[in-house]
Write a protein that holds these residues in place. Structure first.
Motif, PDB file in Angstrom:
ATOM      1  N   SER A 407       0.832  -1.204   0.000  1.00  0.00           N
ATOM      2  CA  SER A 407       0.000   0.000   0.000  1.00  0.00           C
ATOM      3  C   SER A 407       0.867   1.255   0.000  1.00  0.00           C
ATOM      4  CB  SER A 407      -0.909   0.027   1.226  1.00  0.00           C
ATOM      5  OG  SER A 407      -1.741  -1.099   1.214  1.00  0.00           O
ATOM      6  N   GLN A 448      -7.562   0.252   0.078  1.00  0.00           N
ATOM      7  CA  GLN A 448      -7.786  -1.044   0.713  1.00  0.00           C
ATOM      8  C   GLN A 448      -9.072  -1.029   1.542  1.00  0.00           C
ATOM      9  OE1 GLN A 448      -4.182  -2.051   2.642  1.00  0.00           O
ATOM     10  NE2 GLN A 448      -4.688  -4.200   2.864  1.00  0.00           N
ATOM     11  N   ASP A 528      -5.873  -1.342  -4.673  1.00  0.00           N
ATOM     12  CA  ASP A 528      -5.140  -1.828  -3.515  1.00  0.00           C
ATOM     13  C   ASP A 528      -5.919  -2.942  -2.835  1.00  0.00           C
ATOM     14  OD1 ASP A 528      -3.586  -2.301  -1.357  1.00  0.00           O
ATOM     15  OD2 ASP A 528      -3.451  -0.211  -0.688  1.00  0.00           O
TER      16      ASP A 528
HETATM   17 MG    MG Z   1      -2.020  -2.775   2.195  1.00  0.00          MG
END
Ligand code: MG
Ligand code: ADP
Length: 610
Positions: A407, A448, A528
């Motif tokens: 990330s 995410q 992500d």
């Molecule tokens: Mg991540």
């Protein structure tokens, strides 16, 4: 107190309103101050009618009256007592009306000005918050941010509005009344005014105590609300762990603390008015006594009318003088609040829009050159000596365990953070020279933890595009394989999300965030790990749809699962901030390393669940 000086530009901005307000304050008090003088004149006339020797209105006439009062007296002095009283009553009534009217205007200007400043300041703070980098929000608590924009700004308003108004009001009434009091009797002036400083200081002290207590109560109340709110949100966990009793005990203890403090505050507030009344009573009493002795002994030209006049002056001064204590503690609180606001306003964003504002094409090459990145708040070295070259339109997969730095790469590409060393370049241009808004508009990013607003599904998807129509929203939802589910809701795309609406599953939330990203026409797409909660069949469907959508775009797909469906030009494997492997699917399998191990483990899982 110098913190409050930062507000001066607001006063300047509203200077005409402010000056008008000051004028109204002066006029209000001017018309009020005529009342005691006229009353004194009437009293003297009445006393004279009863007993001509004790009070001599003619003597009193030589006294320095205000010119308006003097003019009135000259007009009515030759008339009968009844007519005098009648006219004076009418004029007193008129004076009350006129001063009341100006008081209305004074509030309309000064208090309205403070509301306008409050509005400006709220916008200023909010706008500044939005400019700040994400790192700032990681460090500051939401509660603190909220209290600065709401509570602190309100406290500052108490200074720019009421406190300033009462302060100017006090100055005006003090100047007028002291001037005319001195004209009437310097000695009585001294007697009447001497308790007032004590009154001001007492009120200031009591107010400071009250403020401290209210602050304590405020914080207790906020922890009480947080406590209750958390219990409601987590009610399922509380019930399943049978912790209702424990939670009640916890809440009651908090509640008890709150009650104790609230009762303490009530007690302090209860002595406020009686002590004020006592001081004023003493002041009035002493003035009457000293004045009466002067009248009896025929000293200093004091008449019964003078005493009446002074009693009215004291009454008039009481509220403004007690307000000074209040004003001082308000200003103090406002200064503390303004200091907190300034702290934020002076915080510079770690990420600043560059002067050059370059706008290179984003779907050309992307380069990471020896990038090192450490999160300053935790000191975690998330990316080490990371180099990567992405060609125009390539599809890249980044795989690795949680915490390996995947990330972080996305965050750096969006320039949420700047790397400590090394450089990132788009089409050969350093990222730090690229127009920030242009960059972020050109990238479709699905984070995410796809955050959704408490809004309709339509508005959540259309968020990325100002001119989104129903068709484009539906098309994006179809690409993200969520259209059918949305259509099955009673209100379709108008369904509210969050507290007042439907509760979505993790996979549904992820797909709505994907739709929100796909509605834009970006040059780069960054996903992500946004398919983690989506079932395998739907995942395949989405990836199928994406193949076409991604044709002319650069794509960076972060995942901890390996897709066999999407043809990746390059797959990179991260471990603990280091790139450990790089290559195509078959190249990596041939190396029989990290990737192969991951791949085999995943194949096994799929077979065992199938
Ligand atoms: Mg991540
Ligand atoms: P991944 O996405 O591969 O799971 P991340 O890039 O999110 O990994 O995180 C890499 C490391 O940096 C982890 O150890 C994580 O705890 C840390 N980290 C991630 N975000 C932050 C942050 N905002 N502040 C401090 N540390 C962070």
């Amino acid at each position: 107190m110098k913190q409050l000086a930062t507000l001066n530009h607001f006063f300047f901005k509203y200077r005409y309103r402010f000056l008008l307000g000051i004028l109204f304050i002066i006029l209000t008090n001017y018309f009020r101050i005529l009342v005691p003088q006229l009353t004194g004149y009437v009293v003297n006339n009445v006393v004279h009618a009863i007993d001509g020797t004790k009070a001599n209105p003619l003597l009193n006439k030589e006294k320095q009256y205000d010119f308006l009062v003097k003019a009135t007296i000259e007009k009515i002095d030759s008339q009968s007592l009844k007519a005098k009283i009648f006219w004076c009553s009418i004029i007193l009534l008129l004076l009350a009306l006129i001063s009341g009217f100006f008081m209305f205007l004074m509030r309309q200007t000064i208090i309205v000005m403070s509301r306008l400043i409050e509005y400006d300041q709220k916008n200023q703070v909010f706008n500044h918050y939005q400019q700040l980098d994400t790192g700032f929000f990681k460090v500051q608590s939401t509660g603190d941010l909220m209290s600065r924009i709401s509570e602190d700004v309100s406290r500052v308003r108490m200074y720019t509005g009421p406190a300033i108004m009462y302060f100017i009001n006090l100055a005006a009434i003090l100047c007028f009344s002291v001037y005319f009091m001195l004209q009437a009797s310097p000695k009585l002036t001294l007697v009447a005014l001497s308790p007032l400083p004590i009154l001001a200081v007492t009120i200031y002290l009591v107010n400071t105590i009250i403020n401290k207590r209210s602050e304590r109560i405020q914080s207790l109340l906020s922890s009480l609300t947080t406590n209750a709110q958390e219990s409601y949100s987590g009610i399922r966990v509380i019930k399943s762990f049978v912790q209702e009793k424990a939670m009640l005990g916890f809440f009651t203890a908090n509640s008890e603390d709150y009650k104790k403090n609230a009762l303490g505050l009530a007690k302090t507030e209860a002595i406020y008015f009686p002590s004020m009344a006592l001081l004023i009573g003493i002041s009035t009493l002493v003035t009457i006594m000293v004045g009466a002795l002067d009248v009896v002994n025929n000293r200093g030209g004091t008449t019964v009318g003078t005493i009446a006049e002074f009693v009215l002056y004291i009454q008039m001064l009481t509220f403004p003088v007690s307000a000074i204590g209040w004003t001082a503690s308000m200003a103090q609180r406002a200064a503390a609040s303004q200091k907190r606001i300034n702290e934020f306003l002076e915080t510079k964003s770690a990420i600043e829009d560059p002067k050059e504002k370059l706008q290179p094409p984003l779907n050309k090459s992307i380069n990471f050159k020896n990038v090192d990145f450490t999160y300053s708040n935790t000191g975690i070295h998330a990316l080490q000596n990371f180099s990567l070259h992405i060609n125009a339109g390539e599809k890249i997969a980044i795989v690795g365990k949680t915490g390996s730095g995947k990330s972080t790469i996305a965050q750096l590409l969006l320039r949420v953070y700047d790397p400590q060393t090394g450089e990132i370049m788009y089409d050969g241009k350093p990222l730090t020279s690229i127009d920030l808004a242009y960059l972020r508009e050109g990238i479709s990013y699905v984070p995410q933890d796809g955050f959704l607003f408490s809004e309709t599904i339509h508005n959540n998807i259309a968020f990325g595009l100002a001119a989104a129509t129903e068709q484009t929203v539906t098309a994006a939802a179809q690409l993200a394989c969520i259209h059918n589910e949305i259509s099955s809701f009673k209100e379709g795309y108008k369904t509210m999300i969050g507290e007042r609406g439907v509760t979505l599953s993790g996979g549904q939330k992820q797909r709505i965030s994907i739709a929100r990203a796909l509605i834009k026409k970006p040059s780069i797409v960054i996903f992500d790990d946004c398919l983690s909660a989506v079932d395998a069949k739907t995942e395949k469907e989405i990836l199928n749809n994406l193949n076409l959508y991604l044709q002319d775009k650069t794509a960076i797909i972060i995942t901890h699962r390996i897709f066999s469906l999407l043809e990746f030009d390059k797959i990179i494997v991260l471990d603990d901030g280091l790139m450990v492997e790089e290559g195509t699917h078959s190249e990596l399998l041939a190396r029989n390393g990290f990737y192969t191990e991951m791949y085999n483990r995943q194949q096994q899982n799929e077979h065992s669940t199938a």
